[in-house]
Scaffold this motif. Structure first.
Motif, PDB file in Angstrom:
ATOM      1  N   VAL A 408       0.835  -1.201   0.000  1.00 19.77           N
ATOM      2  CA  VAL A 408       0.000   0.000   0.000  1.00 19.77           C
ATOM      3  C   VAL A 408       0.871   1.253   0.000  1.00 19.77           C
ATOM      4  CG1 VAL A 408      -1.731   1.281   1.325  1.00 19.77           C
ATOM      5  CG2 VAL A 408      -1.917  -1.223   1.105  1.00 19.77           C
ATOM      6  N   GLU A 409       1.886   1.235   0.878  1.00 21.58           N
ATOM      7  CA  GLU A 409       2.781   2.402   0.944  1.00 21.58           C
ATOM      8  C   GLU A 409       3.524   2.606  -0.383  1.00 21.58           C
ATOM      9  OE1 GLU A 409       5.347   1.890   4.228  1.00 21.58           O
ATOM     10  OE2 GLU A 409       3.761   2.058   5.753  1.00 21.58           O
ATOM     11  N   MET A 410       3.938   1.498  -1.017  1.00 20.70           N
ATOM     12  CA  MET A 410       4.656   1.609  -2.298  1.00 20.70           C
ATOM     13  C   MET A 410       3.762   2.216  -3.372  1.00 20.70           C
ATOM     14  SD  MET A 410       7.787   0.688  -2.120  1.00 20.70           S
ATOM     15  CE  MET A 410       8.122   0.400  -3.829  1.00 20.70           C
ATOM     16  N   ALA A 411       2.493   1.850  -3.370  1.00 22.39           N
ATOM     17  CA  ALA A 411       1.583   2.430  -4.363  1.00 22.39           C
ATOM     18  C   ALA A 411       1.483   3.939  -4.163  1.00 22.39           C
ATOM     19  CB  ALA A 411       0.203   1.769  -4.230  1.00 22.39           C
ATOM     20  N   GLN A 412       1.359   4.374  -2.874  1.00 18.03           N
ATOM     21  CA  GLN A 412       1.305   5.811  -2.606  1.00 18.03           C
ATOM     22  C   GLN A 412       2.595   6.506  -3.056  1.00 18.03           C
ATOM     23  OE1 GLN A 412       0.450   6.127   1.565  1.00 18.03           O
ATOM     24  NE2 GLN A 412      -1.683   5.369   1.380  1.00 18.03           N
ATOM     25  N   LYS A 413       3.726   5.858  -2.736  1.00 22.90           N
ATOM     26  CA  LYS A 413       5.022   6.453  -3.138  1.00 22.90           C
ATOM     27  C   LYS A 413       5.143   6.555  -4.651  1.00 22.90           C
ATOM     28  CE  LYS A 413       6.931   6.977   0.951  1.00 22.90           C
ATOM     29  NZ  LYS A 413       7.301   8.313   1.455  1.00 22.90           N
ATOM     30  N   GLU A 414       4.629   5.559  -5.375  1.00 21.81           N
ATOM     31  CA  GLU A 414       4.725   5.612  -6.842  1.00 21.81           C
ATOM     32  C   GLU A 414       3.896   6.765  -7.399  1.00 21.81           C
ATOM     33  OE1 GLU A 414       3.556   1.848  -8.310  1.00 21.81           O
ATOM     34  OE2 GLU A 414       5.444   0.835  -7.765  1.00 21.81           O
ATOM     35  N   VAL A 415       2.721   7.007  -6.796  1.00 16.08           N
ATOM     36  CA  VAL A 415       1.904   8.137  -7.254  1.00 16.08           C
ATOM     37  C   VAL A 415       2.650   9.451  -7.034  1.00 16.08           C
ATOM     38  CG1 VAL A 415      -0.236   9.405  -6.831  1.00 16.08           C
ATOM     39  CG2 VAL A 415      -0.256   6.889  -6.897  1.00 16.08           C
ATOM     40  N   GLU A 416       3.242   9.588  -5.802  1.00 13.26           N
ATOM     41  CA  GLU A 416       4.009  10.807  -5.522  1.00 13.26           C
ATOM     42  C   GLU A 416       5.204  10.945  -6.460  1.00 13.26           C
ATOM     43  OE1 GLU A 416       5.133  10.922  -1.479  1.00 13.26           O
ATOM     44  OE2 GLU A 416       3.096  10.890  -0.677  1.00 13.26           O
ATOM     45  N   THR A 417       5.840   9.832  -6.718  1.00  8.81           N
ATOM     46  CA  THR A 417       7.015   9.864  -7.608  1.00  8.81           C
ATOM     47  C   THR A 417       6.618  10.321  -9.005  1.00  8.81           C
ATOM     48  OG1 THR A 417       7.997   8.050  -6.362  1.00  8.81           O
ATOM     49  CG2 THR A 417       8.905   8.497  -8.540  1.00  8.81           C
ATOM     50  N   GLU A 418       5.484   9.827  -9.499  1.00 13.50           N
ATOM     51  CA  GLU A 418       5.033  10.229 -10.830  1.00 13.50           C
ATOM     52  C   GLU A 418       4.726  11.726 -10.875  1.00 13.50           C
ATOM     53  OE1 GLU A 418       4.370   9.846 -14.736  1.00 13.50           O
ATOM     54  OE2 GLU A 418       5.140   8.296 -13.360  1.00 13.50           O
ATOM     55  N   LYS A 419       4.125  12.251  -9.793  1.00 12.59           N
ATOM     56  CA  LYS A 419       3.871  13.689  -9.754  1.00 12.59           C
ATOM     57  C   LYS A 419       5.164  14.489  -9.755  1.00 12.59           C
ATOM     58  CE  LYS A 419      -0.577  13.312  -7.331  1.00 12.59           C
ATOM     59  NZ  LYS A 419      -1.315  13.640  -6.092  1.00 12.59           N
ATOM     60  N   GLN A 420       6.116  14.028  -8.955  1.00 16.44           N
ATOM     61  CA  GLN A 420       7.402  14.733  -8.908  1.00 16.44           C
ATOM     62  C   GLN A 420       8.099  14.705 -10.282  1.00 16.44           C
ATOM     63  OE1 GLN A 420       8.694  16.509  -6.524  1.00 16.44           O
ATOM     64  NE2 GLN A 420       7.066  16.123  -5.029  1.00 16.44           N
ATOM     65  N   ARG A 421       7.985  13.564 -10.967  1.00 15.75           N
ATOM     66  CA  ARG A 421       8.605  13.479 -12.300  1.00 15.75           C
ATOM     67  C   ARG A 421       7.948  14.455 -13.269  1.00 15.75           C
ATOM     68  NH1 ARG A 421       8.889   6.883 -12.944  1.00 15.75           N
ATOM     69  NH2 ARG A 421      10.663   6.532 -11.502  1.00 15.75           N
TER      70      ARG A 421
END
Length: 622
Positions: A408-421
């Motif tokens: 669950v945490e990894m999914a949240q981190k991936e969303v944040e990472t995509e926004k940062q990219r």
């Protein structure tokens, strides 16, 4: 070069024979005598001055081989002309010197005569390499002994030859000529053979190898004029085929020159002659008949070999064969070295394999011991395994729960990472646009600077024209004051001055018009600069808006804001104020010049009005 190398071999023996003490040096008096005799044998004009100058008595000590070589090369060998002397005489002279010291027959029986020993010595020198001291490879010794035994019609004893070669090779790497002559004098090769046959065989081999005779013998030759058959003694060399009355070679009846245009053909039987063949040249065809078919084959093969050597530019068959044998020896030596290296490598591999086998046996013994120990510990491990399995099942359940939360945490981190990219890509695009705006501003400033430089040049030209105008006005005033009495005579001159003044005024107007255009260009560049600054400020605002973090996530330090110079920059404002002050000073100077010009009351009313109007117009433009 080949003739010099062959002569050096014989001269080396003569030099070493004079070295009685074997110190590598010979006295100068002996070298003088040696040089004098070499002059005579080589048919060279004597140079007693150079001889005495090179071997002066005031020099210290005897001369070594290296010390004698410069004189030998410069005053003797460089003057040698091939064909002007008999090399056999030179060899005989050198043999006489060295044989007295080195050639001593061991035992009572003597197989070789002095001439036979001389011929073998010459053959040895011919087959030896150009390396000093002169020695002969074992293969070359075997080749020479086989040639002699073939000429005697005796089979060479391989046991005797290998015994001799192995004995000499054990003492030294190669064989010297004196060891070779001692071996031939033992009679082991010529047992049961008459001395005359040995002499004839050595003479034949000598003529073949040293005399460069490929083949010789009796043949029947058909005449060109009388067309009769006569028996002649033929002697074949690489480029010629001589024929004589008899084998004593006293009366030569003719010579056939061989070249690439010659050929040999076998002819059928005719006129009662068998085994016929012919040699064709460009001008003639020579018909000959051999005693039998074997002789005809040998003669045709030998003549074809001579033609081949002539075409290839080689003047000696045996030198070519010697070179081939040397190449074969070198190749054999390389193969032997490679074989030895391969054997050494195989031995190393065998040793390595044996070592590995020993290690394998040790490992097998250790494995057996380890298996016995493992069987004892197997029970303990099984009990421990059951206990560990129970504990691992509990841990596995905990790990499954932790993994679900981590996903669950990894999914949240991936969303944040995509926004940062996405944000980083927007910032990169913004940076590229800012860089482009900066480049536009820099180009606008460069254009403004070039326009200002052009305006400054125009102002300088305008000032020069104004000075010229003032100078003309002063001259006109002086002429008017001096020529009041001669006003009628100077009217024409005043008119010319007025015309020059009008021309200068016209040029001044042109300069002011060009300056006006430059002012317009500068204003256009300033507008472009203001537009670029506005664009930069716009992109700065956009970039500052995008630099704020979107969240959620960790707080990160914002990227540094790129500062772009605009028109509000103090440095740029100082530059504009300075340029405005320079323009104000130029306007004041032009007004002062205009007031001085208007005070001059010399010109006519029309010219004064035109000049004042032009000055006021210029002031308005500025």
């Amino acid at each position: 070069m080949e003739l010099r190398a062959e002569l050096l071999k014989s001269i080396w023996y003569a030099f070493t024979s004079l070295d009685v003490e074997k110190s590598g040096k010979v006295s100068k008096s002996q070298l003088k005598v040696l040089s004098h005799n070499l002059y005579t044998a080589l048919n060279i004009r004597h140079d007693p001055v150079a001889l005495e100058d090179h071997f002066r008595d005031d020099d210290d000590g005897p001369v070594s081989n290296q010390g004698y070589m410069p004189y030998l090369n410069k005053f003797i060998l460089e003057k040698v002309v091939e064909g002007t002397f008999d090399k056999e005489n030179v060899d005989a002279f050198c043999w006489t010197l060295c044989a007295k010291k080195n050639y001593r027959v061991k035992g009572g029986a003597v197989v070789l005569s002095d001439r036979d020993a001389f011929h073998l010595w010459c053959l040895f020198n011919f087959l030896s390499e150009d390396k000093y001291p002169l020695v002969l490879a074992p293969e070359e010794v075997g080749y020479l002994l086989k040639k002699i035994c073939s000429a005697i019609s005796v089979e060479l004893s391989c046991v005797d030859m290998e015994d001799f070669i192995s004995k000499e090779a054990a003492q030294q790497s190669s064989i010297t000529v004196w060891d070779f002559l001692d071996f031939v004098n033992t009679g082991r090769l010529t047992k049961g053979v008459e001395e005359e046959a040995v002499t004839m065989a050595i003479e034949k081999v000598y003529r073949e190898i040293v005399g460069n005779i490929i083949k010789e013998g009796y043949l029947w030759k058909k005449g060109h004029l009388r067309r009769n058959w006569t028996e002649r003694w033929f002697s074949l060399r690489p480029s010629t085929l001589h024929y004589y009355v008899s084998e004593d070679l006293k009366e030569c009846k003719g010579c056939i020159e061989l070249d690439q245009n010659c050929c040999v053909e076998v002819l059928p039987e005719k006129e009662g002659k068998r085994c016929m063949f012919c040699v064709k040249t460009l001008s003639k065809t020579y018909e000959m008949s051999a005693p039998d078919t074997k002789q005809r084959q040998e003669w045709t093969t030998a003549i074809q070999t001579a033609i081949r050597l002539c075409v290839e530019g080689k003047n000696s068959l045996h030198k070519d064969l010697k070179l081939q044998r040397r190449v074969q020896r070198e190749e054999k030596e390389r193969r032997r070295i490679a074989k030895e290296e391969e054997q050494q490598r195989l031995q190393l591999l065998q040793g390595e394999r044996e070592r590995q086998l020993v290690e394998l046996e040790l490992l097998q013994e250790a494995q057996r011991q380890a298996q016995a120990a493992l069987q004892k510990e197997e029970q303990k491990r099984r009990q421990q395994h059951e206990e560990m399995q129970r504990s691992l099942q509990e841990q596995l359940q905990l790990a499954e729960e932790a993994r679900a939360s981590m996903q669950v945490e990894m999914a949240q981190k991936e969303v944040e990472t995509e926004k940062q990219r996405q944000r980083i890509r927007e910032l990169e695009d913004m940076q590229l646009r800012l860089e482009e705006a900066l480049h536009q501003e820099i180009r606008a400033r460069q254009d403004e600077e070039s326009y200002r430089l052009a305006q400054a040049r125009l102002l300088v030209e305008e000032e020069e024209k104004m000075k010229a105008l003032l100078a003309l006005q002063e001259e006109q005033e002086q002429y008017i004051l001096k020529t009041q009495k001669e006003k009628l005579e100077l009217t024409q001159e005043m008119e010319t001055k007025s015309q020059a003044l009008e021309e200068a005024q016209y040029q001044l107007e042109k300069v002011r018009a060009s300056r006006h255009r430059m002012d317009q260009d500068i204003a256009f560049a300033q507008r472009k600069l203001r537009q670029a600054s506005t664009s930069v400020k716009h992109w700065n605002v956009q970039m500052n808006r995008l630099m704020h973090p979107i969240g959620p996530g960790e707080r990160r330090s914002s990227m540094p804001t790129v500062r772009v110079h605009s028109l509000r920059d103090p440095g740029l404002q100082l530059y504009h104020q300075r340029s405005e002050r320079e323009r104000a000073r130029q306007r004041e100077s032009e007004q002062e010049k205009t007031e001085e010009t208007t005070e001059v009351g010399v010109v006519s009313g029309r010219e004064e009005r035109r000049l004042s109007q032009a000055n006021y117009g210029d002031m308005d433009c500025t």
